[in-house]
Write an enzyme that holds these catalytic residues in place. Structure first.
Site, PDB file in Angstrom:
ATOM      1  N   CYS A 189       0.975  -1.268   0.017  1.00 25.12           N
ATOM      2  CA  CYS A 189      -0.153  -0.041   0.254  1.00 25.12           C
ATOM      3  C   CYS A 189       0.727   1.013   0.047  1.00 25.12           C
ATOM      4  O   CYS A 189       1.996   1.401   0.971  1.00 25.12           O
ATOM      5  CB  CYS A 189      -0.813   0.037   1.244  1.00 25.12           C
ATOM      6  SG  CYS A 189      -1.946   1.582   1.245  1.00 25.12           S
ATOM      7  N   ASP A 196      -0.130  -6.025  -0.223  1.00 23.36           N
ATOM      8  CA  ASP A 196      -1.426  -6.205  -1.422  1.00 23.36           C
ATOM      9  C   ASP A 196      -0.884  -7.338  -2.207  1.00 23.36           C
ATOM     10  O   ASP A 196      -0.114  -7.458  -2.840  1.00 23.36           O
ATOM     11  CB  ASP A 196      -1.807  -5.183  -2.183  1.00 23.36           C
ATOM     12  CG  ASP A 196      -1.960  -3.939  -1.361  1.00 23.36           C
ATOM     13  OD1 ASP A 196      -2.858  -3.996  -0.364  1.00 23.36           O
ATOM     14  OD2 ASP A 196      -1.642  -2.813  -1.862  1.00 23.36           O
TER      15      ASP A 196
END
Length: 282
Positions: A189, A196
């Site tokens: 992120c 992620d």
């Protein structure tokens, strides 16, 4: 001044909203990150960001809770993405408010998300929203991305930030048409640094792309910090420049965070959007 990621709700303490609050949606302009990858005007792709919201609930006029899934399609032509934590807070803001029907909830989702996504762009537009009611939950499918799995390759990986030079293609051989996939996409992120996790599908026609180099390139995102939509557009542009395909489509499905999954799709040519079907990890 345009909204920036560091001003968003990400990484900040945020109480759960007690009432329907469309003002929670936080748009972030796409243009600055596109400029970083060499897109100064009209992007060389079509596509959309396919969202699934798993935590949607509201109250009937008599106060009884209802639950549903929301499937949202945000065209990549919108001037903004909607920051995901603000999206989560917005979706959860429905939970304490009464609505006459699912159709009213659908209409408000469509209007609110469209306003945020198209805000400041000099033009208005729409987004797609579809609800799945609880009595249809057992019809939801799980399916992995179709294609040749690159992860079967036994390769050495030494780059963990994006390295386009890893991408090569056989320009002196006959062109091919193929679909390649990997489950090894991982980025972080842009604001919180949290991981992620995603799977990616690359569909192309043109000079054959070296599969080992492509897998190394995808792995090189492992320490990279960008939002999902931005990573997919960077992958698209790097493959386009380095391998010069005549047609190219990049589709990624990221695991959900905060009850949301985000699945960007970008294509060089008009192509139907893929069905918003989750993978096993989602």
């Amino acid at each position: 001044m345009p909204n920036s990621p560091d001003q968003s709700p990400l990484g900040q303490r945020a109480p759960c909203p007690e009432a329907y609050s469309p003002e929670l949606l936080y748009p972030i302009p796409r243009a600055p990150k596109r400029q970083d990858i060499g897109i100064g005007g009209q992007p060389p792709f079509f596509g959309a960001d396919l969202w699934t919201a798993y935590e949607l609930s509201w109250l009937t006029p008599r106060g009884k809770p209802v639950v549903a899934l929301a499937h949202i399609t945000v065209p990549c032509e919108t001037p903004n993405i909607v920051e995901s934590k603000s999206f989560k807070l917005y979706v959860n803001s429905f939970s304490g408010s009464r609505f006459a029907s699912a159709d009213e909830v659908l209409a408000r989702l469509r209007a609110d998300i469209a306003e945020a996504a198209w805000r400041g762009g000099g033009a208005s537009g729409s987004v797609g929203v579809r609800l799945t009611a609880a009595d249809a939950f057992d019809q939801q499918q799980v399916h992995e991305l179709d294609g040749v799995l690159l992860d079967r390759l036994d390769i050495e990986c030494t780059h963990y930030t994006p390295e386009p030079s890893l991408l090569t293609a056989a320009f002196d051989e006959q062109p091919v048409e193929e679909v390649l996939t990997s489950n090894l996409l991982k980025s972080n992120c842009l604001v919180t640094g949290q991981p992620d996790w995603g799977s990616v599908q690359i569909r192309y026609a043109g000079p054959q792309i070296d599969q080992g180099g492509l897998l190394r390139y995808l792995v090189s995102y492992r320490q990279h910090e960008e939002f999902h939509e931005q990573c997919v557009e960077r992958i698209f542009m790097d493959i386009r420049r380095q391998c010069r395909p005549t047609r190219l489509a990049v589709y990624a499905r990221y695991t959900r965070r905060g009850g949301l999954d985000i699945n960007p799709f970008r294509t060089s040519h008009p192509l139907a959007l893929p069905p918003n079907v989750r993978t096993a990890r989602q």
